[in-house]
Each structure stands twice: as C-alpha cells, then as structure tokens.
Design a protein around this motif. Structure first.
Motif, PDB file in Angstrom:
ATOM      1  N   GLN A 263     -33.322 -11.713  -8.975  1.00 48.03           N
ATOM      2  CA  GLN A 263     -32.570 -11.730  -7.519  1.00 48.03           C
ATOM      3  C   GLN A 263     -32.455 -10.170  -7.284  1.00 48.03           C
ATOM      4  O   GLN A 263     -31.713  -9.757  -8.049  1.00 48.03           O
ATOM      5  CB  GLN A 263     -31.361 -12.630  -7.539  1.00 48.03           C
ATOM      6  CG  GLN A 263     -31.980 -14.052  -7.484  1.00 48.03           C
ATOM      7  CD  GLN A 263     -30.685 -14.749  -7.214  1.00 48.03           C
ATOM      8  OE1 GLN A 263     -29.654 -14.392  -6.854  1.00 48.03           O
ATOM      9  NE2 GLN A 263     -31.028 -16.367  -7.568  1.00 48.03           N
ATOM     10  N   LEU A 264     -32.677  -9.718  -6.205  1.00 49.74           N
ATOM     11  CA  LEU A 264     -32.183  -8.398  -5.665  1.00 49.74           C
ATOM     12  C   LEU A 264     -30.890  -8.146  -5.250  1.00 49.74           C
ATOM     13  O   LEU A 264     -30.530  -9.035  -4.391  1.00 49.74           O
ATOM     14  CB  LEU A 264     -32.953  -7.685  -4.868  1.00 49.74           C
ATOM     15  CG  LEU A 264     -34.599  -7.463  -5.338  1.00 49.74           C
ATOM     16  CD1 LEU A 264     -35.507  -6.952  -4.134  1.00 49.74           C
ATOM     17  CD2 LEU A 264     -34.671  -6.176  -6.504  1.00 49.74           C
ATOM     18  N   LYS A 265     -29.925  -7.391  -5.467  1.00 50.55           N
ATOM     19  CA  LYS A 265     -28.862  -6.899  -4.818  1.00 50.55           C
ATOM     20  C   LYS A 265     -27.727  -8.171  -5.026  1.00 50.55           C
ATOM     21  O   LYS A 265     -27.191  -8.404  -3.928  1.00 50.55           O
ATOM     22  CB  LYS A 265     -28.827  -6.689  -3.690  1.00 50.55           C
ATOM     23  CG  LYS A 265     -29.751  -5.354  -3.132  1.00 50.55           C
ATOM     24  CD  LYS A 265     -29.811  -4.919  -1.384  1.00 50.55           C
ATOM     25  CE  LYS A 265     -30.485  -3.630  -1.412  1.00 50.55           C
ATOM     26  NZ  LYS A 265     -30.544  -3.351  -0.263  1.00 50.55           N
ATOM     27  N   ASN A 266     -27.706  -8.724  -6.044  1.00 47.91           N
ATOM     28  CA  ASN A 266     -27.050  -9.821  -6.406  1.00 47.91           C
ATOM     29  C   ASN A 266     -25.844  -9.319  -7.380  1.00 47.91           C
ATOM     30  O   ASN A 266     -25.975  -9.584  -8.656  1.00 47.91           O
ATOM     31  CB  ASN A 266     -27.567 -11.084  -6.954  1.00 47.91           C
ATOM     32  CG  ASN A 266     -26.702 -12.245  -7.055  1.00 47.91           C
ATOM     33  OD1 ASN A 266     -25.575 -12.162  -7.529  1.00 47.91           O
ATOM     34  ND2 ASN A 266     -27.312 -13.434  -6.829  1.00 47.91           N
ATOM     35  N   ALA A 267     -24.528  -8.900  -6.809  1.00 47.01           N
ATOM     36  CA  ALA A 267     -23.777  -8.124  -7.908  1.00 47.01           C
ATOM     37  C   ALA A 267     -23.249  -9.203  -8.757  1.00 47.01           C
ATOM     38  O   ALA A 267     -22.913  -8.761 -10.003  1.00 47.01           O
ATOM     39  CB  ALA A 267     -22.593  -7.536  -6.984  1.00 47.01           C
TER      40      ALA A 267
END
Length: 383
Positions: free
Chosen positions: A333-337
C-alpha cells in the motif's frame, strides 16, 4: 561441462546454513570485542613475500598465486590470515604494549586440508601480541573455548603439545640442523621404525629421549612421567611445567584434556605451547592455536604472540541447522503511514516482514503470518 558447475571442494552456502554461520560469526566477534580484541580486515590479495613469512611458509603449496598486472610481481590469495595480522601489528599499528586483534573472512586453499573439507574456509581467529607469559596463552585458550561454546559445540576435547620439549632435546644434544629436520619429519609421521634408525648414532640418553616422545600421549600422568624420564634440560622442564599449569587452569573449561609430546604441528613457526580442539562428529581439529613469538621478525619487529583460529563452515556442519525463520506478510500500500510504522516496529524487534509485491503469487512467500487491518489498527494474524 555445464557453465554453472563449481570447482571441486568449492560450494555455495544456502540460506539456512548461511544464517547459522552468520549467527555464529556475530556471537564470536562480539565476544572477542568485549574482551578487548579489535577487528581487522586484511586484503584477500597481497604480495607473496608477505604471505609466506612466519606461519605462511607452511602454506606455500596450498596458496593460489597470480601475477600482478600493475607491478609484474607475484601475488598470492591468502591461505591463512595469521601472517597478515602479524604484518598489521608490526607495521600499521606499531604498538609497544599488548595488542589484541581478531578477524573473520574467507581464505583459499589449492587443495582441501581433508577429504570432507572445503577449499574456501571461513576463518575466524584472535591474536595477542606483546606478552610472552603463560597468562596470555591461557587467555586465548579460554577465549577459544568460549567461542566454541557460544557456537553450540560440545563436548570439547583439548590436545596440548609443546615444541620446546623436542627443541630442548635437540639443543642439549647439539644435533645438526639436517638431522633435526629428518627427526621432525618422522615424529610428525609417527614413523617409529625410521626414528629408531635415525637415532642409532646418537648418545644413549638422547636416543632414549627421542624414542620416548611418541609414548608420551595421555592425561596429566604423562607430564609427571616425562619429567622423570626425559633429560633435565631447562627448556624441557619449563615446557612440562607450563603444560601442567594449563591442565590445572583449564580443567573447569573443557570436558577432557590430553597431552602429546610428539605433536610438532607448526614446528617451523611455533615457539611454545600448541593446542587443538576436537568435538564428536569430526575427525579433524575444529580449532587450532599456539605460541609463535618469532612471526613478527620477518616484518622487522619480532614480538611475542599467541592466538587461535577456526573454520566457521566446519563448525556449522557439527551443529544441527535451525529452520529458517518464517516471515510476516504485509500488503503493498502506498502512502500508508500506519502500515509503514507497524512494519518498522516489527522489523526493529527482529521479525522478518516481507511486503507482498503486486502480482506476486502468495505461495512464493516464506510467511506463516500476515498483517491485517482490524479494529482501526494493524495486527499480526496467523495464515
């Protein structure tokens, strides 16, 4: 011959064994460092004159040699790291006090040392320079035993010898260098009949002493017997007393100890006590060491020295390999802090986390758990 075939006695180390060897390496280096041994990393390749000094002279036939295209000089691929570490102590560190050094890296041999061994051992060892007393011998011997214990090797049997016993007899009798070399060779080969022939012309007390040496193998009683029956040369008495002291000091560190007064391993460079460790399941010594006070002389700086070395690949064969640890599968998953933080926490705690790449078949992952989103948080769940 297929292009992917490796040379004889050269092999890849696959993940399970590689993990095991790396774990042993880290444990041993950490152990040596907290005892004050500083790690050095000598080059794999250097001029042959340097590699064949001291202990390296016995490695001449076992060393791969190449021509340096820049200088035209002969170079060698190291077959033993001890001469390299002695060079570092003599010239680069140039310390007048005690220096403790350790190392771990591959060495290369033209032929294997035994039928079951590799031509590319992974040598780890420690060297202590600048102290001539028995205390430094005991320090490296205890360290060697602790390293073996940390690796999970037990029980351990130690064999001790002392080249000063043979040297003392030779010196006391005034034997020529040529005859000394012949006597050394037959004692190493345990060739008793040839030993008798070589001793025929020698004085009776010298002949008797040399013929007794192969009989002096066993526990501490051997030392007492040798003290009574061998000539009372100062070098011989001192050597036997040192061996007796070692037996008393190491009794609690090792399972069994034996003494072999005809063991002249490394005679050309060892100057005192020599020792070898053995373990069930291996006919060869799993660790070797001894005192070699003259090794730095070739580099213009003779210093007392003692040390040990062993092959991590050989040790790994003695220990049942552990199963490669399973991993945790994480979704891509992209940009999942929140996901990235959870993965970072797990990895920091020592867990293996593999992020599943898009289109990757799930069966190809070495995972037994997965990260899932549950109740507004990322949790680990069994697959």
């Amino acid at each position: 011959m297929r292009n992917w075939l490796l040379p004889e006695y050269v092999e890849d180390i696959l993940p399970v064994e590689a993990l095991q060897i790396e774990g042993m390496r880290r444990q041993m280096i950490d152990l040596l460092m907290v005892h004050g041994y500083q790690q050095v990393i000598p080059p794999l390749l250097e001029y042959i004159e340097s590699l064949l000094t001291g202990s390296g002279s016995d490695m001449d036939l076992r060393m791969f040699k190449v021509i340096d295209q820049l200088s035209g000089r002969m170079m060698g691929l190291r077959a033993d790291m001890t001469p390299q570490v002695a060079r570092i102590d003599a010239h680069l560190l140039n310390c007048d006090g005690v220096t403790r050094l350790c190392y771990v890296n591959s060495v290369l041999h033209t032929v294997p040392s035994a039928i079951t061994t590799t031509r590319e051992p992974l040598q780890i060892g420690a060297e202590l320079y600048g102290h001539a007393g028995l205390e430094s011998d005991l320090e490296v011997q205890r360290l060697m035993l602790q390293c073996l214990s940390a690796a999970g090797v037990n029980p351990i049997h130690l064999d001790f010898g002392h080249v000063a016993v043979f040297r003392g007899i030779i010196k006391g009798a005034g034997i020529s260098q040529g005859l000394e070399s012949e006597l050394y060779a037959v004692l190493q080969a345990k060739d008793i009949s040839t030993l008798r022939e070589l001793c025929v012309q020698l004085p009776a007390h010298t002949r008797e002493a040399l013929l007794l040496l192969p009989e002096f193998y066993g526990d501490e009683k051997v030392l007492a017997d040798a003290l009574k029956r061998l000539p009372s040369y100062p070098e011989v008495k001192s050597a036997l007393n040192e061996l007796s002291t070692v037996a008393a000091e190491l009794n609690d560190y090792v399972d069994t100890i034996a003494f072999d007064l005809a063991d002249l391993r490394g005679y050309h460079y060892h100057t005192g006590m020599v020792f070898a460790a053995y373990a069930p399941g291996c006919s060869n010594a799993i660790a070797l060491g001894g005192r070699y006070d003259e090794i730095g002389k070739a580099f213009g700086r003779a210093r007392p020295a003692t040390g040990f070395s062993m092959d991590l690949r050989e040790l790994a064969r003695l220990i049942k390999p552990s199963i490669y640890p399973k991993a945790i599968r994480a979704p891509y998953q992209l940009k999942n802090a929140a996901l990235e933080n959870k993965i970072a926490q797990l990895r920091q705690s020592g867990e293996i986390v593999i992020v599943e790449l898009p289109g990757q078949p799930q069966g190809s992952l070495i995972c037994d758990r997965q990260l899932i989103w549950h109740d507004d948080q990322w949790i680990v769940k069994a697959l």
